[in-house]
Design an enzyme around this catalytic site. Structure first.
Site, short mmCIF file in Angstrom:
data_model
loop_
_atom_site.label_atom_id
_atom_site.label_comp_id
_atom_site.label_asym_id
_atom_site.label_seq_id
_atom_site.Cartn_x
_atom_site.Cartn_y
_atom_site.Cartn_z
N ALA A 42 37.46 -24.32 -2.67
CA ALA A 42 37.63 -22.87 -2.55
C ALA A 42 38.18 -22.27 -3.84
CB ALA A 42 38.56 -22.53 -1.37
N CYS A 64 30.87 -26.15 -16.52
CA CYS A 64 29.97 -27.09 -15.86
C CYS A 64 28.75 -27.40 -16.71
CB CYS A 64 29.53 -26.55 -14.50
SG CYS A 64 28.63 -24.97 -14.59
N LYS A 97 37.13 -20.88 -7.94
CA LYS A 97 36.29 -19.76 -8.39
C LYS A 97 34.84 -19.96 -7.97
CE LYS A 97 39.23 -18.86 -12.41
NZ LYS A 97 39.31 -18.88 -13.90
#
Length: 559
Positions: free
Chosen positions: A296, A151, A298
């Site tokens: 849902a 990210c 990691k």
């Protein structure tokens, strides 16, 4: 760790939109009409010392951006039509390749240099890493490759036959192939980080140790580096140097965390997201706020766990399937986790005060038009619906923040949370840097030793051929009934003489970090041995690499 590793620059022959004071002009060699610019991005690169922001160039070669080779004066330049692709490539580049060893490069974009608007367009899902490695290794000057996409960063690690051309090919590939919506090469050049050889090694070791993370010392990045190795196993192009680099990075990451305790009390991106939401919610609403988590995977599971640790007792989770929630329910038995399918996304959002989004979706889940239709949030929850989007690409459109009844935060907004506890671990980070420097030296010695392996093998084979021929000649002049013990003694004598003679040259090709010889001296010794014994190691390796590339391209063109 763009700033800490000290080599964050952009190379482009196009005009770079930066302050003229930050522009360093370097003229091309040959008859090129333009000059290249080293453009230092004007963005602040964080808290690192300015003294470490320096251009580092491998000491074994001159700093020339143009690798064009000049033909001898008076030589006739053959027409392109009369040359095969292989001959043309060798004619134009042979001099560069024989003087330049393969380099480890990283072309990257991270939260230091590129805003989320750029990073989200460059995200590569884990399932596509093997395909990306294959595509990168089809480029003319790329031998090995790996992709690290999180990210906060996208970094392409490659072993390149030429630094300049390798950077150009990787950047163009990123612009054309992996961008969700096309990003011009000029814009990529403005935000990219370029690191070479030892700087690239040091950077990856710092990344795996958590020193280059938004949350200093966080542990999730080490798992992501491990995943690069796991995904790359058996993938053509994830070969010895790159594989060795990432495996060593895992070792360094573990050692830093064990010896410095830098991860003690640290937060992760997911826990920082929960902290940010709690900071923005009125304190009385901490226990009563209606919480929804979208995704849902990691990150989603970590968000749910951190919410539970903050006292949340009911969480609505929107996901494609319910299977992933079973293990969380077993672990958090005192928390009510309600599953809802994606078909109920907007209905569930209308019932939530705080919405965390953490999916791998490449399309927006919440647009301005959809959010405007949601009912208002009550005054007890602050009167505004909170969206905390830690997905890259983002799941919540940037224009959603224009809606008066909502507040939107993304991963770039987490600095407000992580700055509070970063100072507590800066001393541990200094200890980690010392460990990293030690490990960089070890890895670079191992990598450098690979350069001399072909010469060592050829020199020993050359000596062995002479030894065997002379031994046969000697034995043929002796009696046929010569005892085996005497034949063995003569054989051992020949082997001993060869080993003694080779000991000196082999010592001068050693590059394991146990002596004070630099790589430049060792490569000079290698080239001298190539000339003296006509081993031609460099040229033969070049031909093999170029032939393999051309053969691969011809095969693809024919299919």
């Amino acid at each position: 760790m763009a700033a800490a590793t000290g080599f964050a620059i952009s190379l482009s022959s196009a005009n770079c939109s930066v302050n003229p004071k930050t522009r360093l002009k370097i003229d091309h060699c040959g008859n090129l009409s333009s000059s290249s610019m080293l453009c230092f991005p004007p963005r602040s690169l964080g808290h690192f010392d300015d003294s470490r922001h320096k251009v580092s160039v491998p000491e074994t070669r001159s700093f020339r951006l143009c690798p064009r080779c000049e033909l001898a004066s008076g030589s006739e330049i053959p027409s392109k039509s009369s040359l095969s692709a292989l001959e043309l490539l060798k004619t134009s580049a042979a001099d560069r390749y024989t003087k330049e060893t393969s380099s480890v490069l990283v072309v990257g974009f991270n939260y230091h240099t590129a805003p989320i608007e750029i990073r989200e367009k460059l995200s590569v899902p884990e399932a596509q890493w093997p395909q990306a490695i294959g595509e990168l290794c089809t480029l003319n000057h790329i031998e090995e490759a790996a992709v690290l996409s999180t990210c906060n960063r996208l970094e392409i690690y490659v072993v390149a036959l030429s630094q300049h051309r390798g950077i150009k090919e990787v950047t163009e590939w990123m612009s054309k192939v992996i961008t969700i919506s096309s990003v011009p090469v000029s814009e990529l050049c403005h935000h990219r980080v370029l690191l070479f050889n030892k700087d690239a090694t040091r950077h990856l070791f710092a990344v795996s140790s958590g020193l280059d993370s938004l949350v200093l010392g966080e542990g999730q990045i080490l798992s992501q580096v491990k995943q690069v190795v796991k995904t790359g196993q058996g993938v053509p192009g994830f070969e010895r140097k790159i594989s060795g680099l990432f495996k060593h990075a895992i070792t360094v990451g573990k050692r830093v965390r064990t010896e410095t305790n830098i991860s003690t009390g640290s937060v992760s991106v997911s826990s920082a997201a929960v902290e940010l939401a709690m900071m923005k919610l009125p304190e009385p609403a901490h226990d009563s706020a209606r919480i929804m988590v979208v995704g849902a995977g990691k990150m989603g599971k970590l968000v749910i766990k951190h919410l539970a640790a903050k006292g949340c007792r009911r969480i609505v989770v929107v996901n494609r399937t319910e299977d992933k929630l079973n293990s969380i329910r077993e672990e958090l038995k005192n928390v009510e986790i309600e599953y809802r399918p994606f078909s109920q996304l907007m209905t569930s959002a209308g019932e939530a005060d705080v919405i965390f989004t953490c999916t791998a979706s490449e399309t927006l889940l919440f647009s301005k038009e959809r959010v405007q239709t949601l009912p208002s949030v009550g005054p007890e929850a602050g009167g505004k619906r909170l969206f905390v989007d830690i997905s890259v690409p983002r799941n919540v459109g940037s224009c959603v923040s224009d809606v008066e009844s909502v507040q939107v935060y993304n991963v770039d907004d987490l600095e407000e949370v992580v700055a509070a506890n970063k100072e507590d671990r800066l001393m541990k980070a200094m200890e980690a840097q010392a460990i990293i420097e030690e490990e960089v030296k070890q890895f670079e010695a191992w990598k450098d030793s690979l350069e001399t392996v072909p010469t060592i093998k050829k020199l020993r084979a050359y000596a062995e051929r002479i030894r065997a021929a002379e031994l046969d000649k000697c034995l043929s002049k002796m009696h046929d009934d010569l005892p085996k013990s005497e034949k063995k003694a003569i054989y051992d004598l020949s082997v001993g003489i060869v080993n003694k003679l080779l000991h000196g040259p082999m010592q001068h090709l050693r590059c394991d970090g146990t002596d004070n010889r630099g790589l430049a001296e060792i490569l000079e010794n290698m080239q001298a041995l190539n000339r003296i014994f006509s081993l031609d190691t460099e040229i033969s390796v070049l031909e093999q690499k170029v032939r393999a590339k051309v053969k691969q391209q011809n095969k693809q063109a024919a299919s």
